[in-house]
Motif scaffolding. Structure first.
Motif, mmCIF file in Angstrom:
data_model
loop_
_atom_site.group_PDB
_atom_site.id
_atom_site.type_symbol
_atom_site.label_atom_id
_atom_site.label_comp_id
_atom_site.label_asym_id
_atom_site.label_seq_id
_atom_site.Cartn_x
_atom_site.Cartn_y
_atom_site.Cartn_z
ATOM 1 N N SER A 98 0.811 -1.214 0.000
ATOM 2 C CA SER A 98 0.000 0.000 0.000
ATOM 3 C C SER A 98 0.847 1.268 0.000
ATOM 4 O O SER A 98 0.368 2.340 -0.378
ATOM 5 N N ALA A 99 2.108 1.176 0.427
ATOM 6 C CA ALA A 99 2.986 2.347 0.439
ATOM 7 C C ALA A 99 3.633 2.631 -0.906
ATOM 8 O O ALA A 99 4.192 3.710 -1.101
ATOM 9 N N VAL A 100 3.561 1.692 -1.844
ATOM 10 C CA VAL A 100 4.217 1.869 -3.141
ATOM 11 C C VAL A 100 3.648 3.051 -3.925
ATOM 12 O O VAL A 100 4.411 3.875 -4.460
ATOM 13 N N PRO A 101 2.315 3.226 -4.058
ATOM 14 C CA PRO A 101 1.813 4.394 -4.804
ATOM 15 C C PRO A 101 2.243 5.725 -4.214
ATOM 16 O O PRO A 101 2.525 6.670 -4.959
ATOM 17 N N CYS A 102 2.314 5.824 -2.898
ATOM 18 C CA CYS A 102 2.769 7.075 -2.277
ATOM 19 C C CYS A 102 4.214 7.383 -2.652
ATOM 20 O O CYS A 102 4.560 8.537 -2.948
ATOM 21 N N LEU A 103 5.064 6.364 -2.650
ATOM 22 C CA LEU A 103 6.463 6.571 -3.028
ATOM 23 C C LEU A 103 6.583 6.965 -4.489
ATOM 24 O O LEU A 103 7.399 7.826 -4.851
ATOM 25 N N LEU A 104 5.781 6.361 -5.354
ATOM 26 C CA LEU A 104 5.828 6.703 -6.777
ATOM 27 C C LEU A 104 5.411 8.150 -7.008
ATOM 28 O O LEU A 104 6.052 8.872 -7.782
ATOM 29 N N VAL A 105 4.353 8.580 -6.344
ATOM 30 C CA VAL A 105 3.898 9.963 -6.498
ATOM 31 C C VAL A 105 4.965 10.932 -6.016
ATOM 32 O O VAL A 105 5.235 11.967 -6.650
ATOM 33 N N PHE A 106 5.602 10.605 -4.905
ATOM 34 C CA PHE A 106 6.640 11.489 -4.377
ATOM 35 C C PHE A 106 7.822 11.609 -5.335
ATOM 36 O O PHE A 106 8.298 12.709 -5.621
ATOM 37 N N PHE A 107 8.305 10.484 -5.855
ATOM 38 C CA PHE A 107 9.478 10.526 -6.737
ATOM 39 C C PHE A 107 9.154 11.187 -8.072
ATOM 40 O O PHE A 107 10.000 11.861 -8.663
ATOM 41 N N LEU A 108 7.933 11.030 -8.575
ATOM 42 C CA LEU A 108 7.562 11.656 -9.830
ATOM 43 C C LEU A 108 7.472 13.178 -9.709
ATOM 44 O O LEU A 108 7.774 13.904 -10.659
ATOM 45 N N LEU A 109 7.052 13.665 -8.545
ATOM 46 C CA LEU A 109 6.860 15.102 -8.352
ATOM 47 C C LEU A 109 7.936 15.717 -7.469
ATOM 48 O O LEU A 109 7.772 16.838 -6.995
ATOM 49 N N GLN A 110 9.025 15.003 -7.252
ATOM 50 C CA GLN A 110 10.075 15.505 -6.366
ATOM 51 C C GLN A 110 10.690 16.794 -6.898
ATOM 52 O O GLN A 110 11.013 17.711 -6.139
ATOM 53 N N ARG A 111 10.835 16.903 -8.217
ATOM 54 C CA ARG A 111 11.438 18.097 -8.802
ATOM 55 C C ARG A 111 10.598 19.335 -8.501
ATOM 56 O O ARG A 111 11.125 20.401 -8.186
ATOM 57 N N TYR A 112 9.281 19.190 -8.592
ATOM 58 C CA TYR A 112 8.412 20.324 -8.307
ATOM 59 C C TYR A 112 8.394 20.659 -6.825
ATOM 60 O O TYR A 112 8.237 21.824 -6.442
ATOM 61 N N LEU A 113 8.558 19.653 -5.975
ATOM 62 C CA LEU A 113 8.631 19.918 -4.540
ATOM 63 C C LEU A 113 9.851 20.759 -4.211
ATOM 64 O O LEU A 113 9.775 21.718 -3.427
ATOM 65 N N VAL A 114 10.983 20.429 -4.809
ATOM 66 C CA VAL A 114 12.204 21.197 -4.567
ATOM 67 C C VAL A 114 12.046 22.615 -5.094
ATOM 68 O O VAL A 114 12.477 23.591 -4.459
ATOM 69 N N ASN A 115 11.420 22.770 -6.260
ATOM 70 C CA ASN A 115 11.223 24.108 -6.823
ATOM 71 C C ASN A 115 10.325 24.959 -5.943
ATOM 72 O O ASN A 115 10.549 26.160 -5.779
ATOM 73 N N SER A 116 9.283 24.356 -5.381
ATOM 74 C CA SER A 116 8.386 25.132 -4.520
ATOM 75 C C SER A 116 9.075 25.600 -3.259
ATOM 76 O O SER A 116 8.838 26.709 -2.784
ATOM 77 N N ILE A 117 9.995 24.785 -2.723
ATOM 78 C CA ILE A 117 10.752 25.192 -1.547
ATOM 79 C C ILE A 117 11.744 26.296 -1.908
ATOM 80 O O ILE A 117 11.934 27.268 -1.176
ATOM 81 N N ALA A 118 12.380 26.166 -3.074
ATOM 82 C CA ALA A 118 13.360 27.162 -3.497
ATOM 83 C C ALA A 118 12.724 28.501 -3.806
ATOM 84 O O ALA A 118 13.340 29.552 -3.626
#
Length: 288
Positions: free
Chosen positions: A263-283
């Protein structure tokens, strides 16, 4: 003579460069971060070890198992109801993400850049709902949805969770930092409100939309209380509720941990796919 006499004074007035950081302090920070990362990942590593352990031998954290197997994960994937629960959770999370991002970005744009009577009153009244615990609204909300025939349906599962005041607040705060000149120029060019929203607001808010999308997906994927109340059959039961049904049966710990790991696999996939945008939002935080 004058030039020669003034050179030492000019050099003396210069700021001395800051000394380079000591390597010992840097390595100490890295060591502290590594320890904190191990402490954070410890429960997940233990879950994976138990999930891959032979049935009847959950040895974590006592000792490392003698052998590892994927039979438990295969049993979970082939279990009756697990596939339907996973599909229901994906529908519940994905539809909620799309609708919440659309409505919250529109509401955030209106509250940030538009002027209309009662704007601040409506905003703070809407934000005040965050102080009301969901448990206090659970029974009235269930009665209301049931009276409209929404019990054990997907729309009854999804619709009551779409009014997300936190998402609206985050979008408003981000859009407040966008220059007003962009919107004024679009109005001068004759752009409609829908065109301004689609060509200016949406492209410039992609980092915060991605960040908010990850949070909303995790909120709904891990949501338990409302699906437990409104879902009454496997047709609408989500994965979190389905796992509690498995826990009521006499199953091995390895099987339960395998269910949690899958059940944790979809959460990890979503995080890794959108990780670039997460870093940009913090920056981009604090930039105008």
């Amino acid at each position: 003579m004058t030039l020669t006499a003034t050179r030492p004074a000019a050099r003396a007035g210069r700021r001395q460069p800051a000394p380079p950081p000591r390597r010992g302090g840097t390595w100490a920070r890295y060591a502290l971060l590594a320890v904190m990362a191990l402490l954070t990942l410890g429960p997940f590593i233990a879950m994976l070890i138990v999930a891959l352990s032979p049935r009847g031998k959950p040895t974590v954290p006592a000792r490392w198992p003698e052998s590892l197997t994927f039979d438990n994960i295969a049993q979970v994937l082939n279990a009756s109801g697990f596939g339907q629960w996973t599909l229901n959770s994906l529908i519940y999370s994905a539809v909620s993400v799309v609708i919440i991002l659309l409505t919250s970005s529109m509401a955030g744009y209106a509250f940030a850049k538009k002027r209309f009577p009662g704007r601040d009153t409506i905003l703070w009244t809407f934000l005040a709902t965050m102080m009301v615990p969901f448990q206090a609204m659970l029974i009235p909300l269930y009665v209301l949805v049931s009276d409209f025939g929404g019990a054990d349906t997907f729309w009854g599962l999804i619709v009551p969770t779409l009014a997300n005041s936190q998402a609206v607040f985050l979008m408003r705060q981000f859009i407040l930092g966008l220059p007003d000149e962009l919107f004024d120029a679009a109005k001068v060019d004759g752009a409609s409100e829908l065109r301004v929203y689609w060509t200016i607001v949406v492209p410039l808010t992609k980092p915060i939309l991605a960040t908010l999308g990850v949070f909303v997906f995790l909120w709904h994927w891990n949501d338990f209380l409302w699906p437990l109340v409104i879902s009454q059959s496997d047709a609408t039961r989500t994965l979190t509720v389905g796992l509690t049904v498995l826990k009521t049966e006499e199953l091995q710990w390895s099987t339960l941990m395998s269910s949690a790991a899958v059940s944790a696999v979809p959460c990890l996939l979503v995080f890794f796919l959108l990780q670039r945008y997460l870093v940009n939002s913090i920056a981009m935080t604090g930039l105008k």
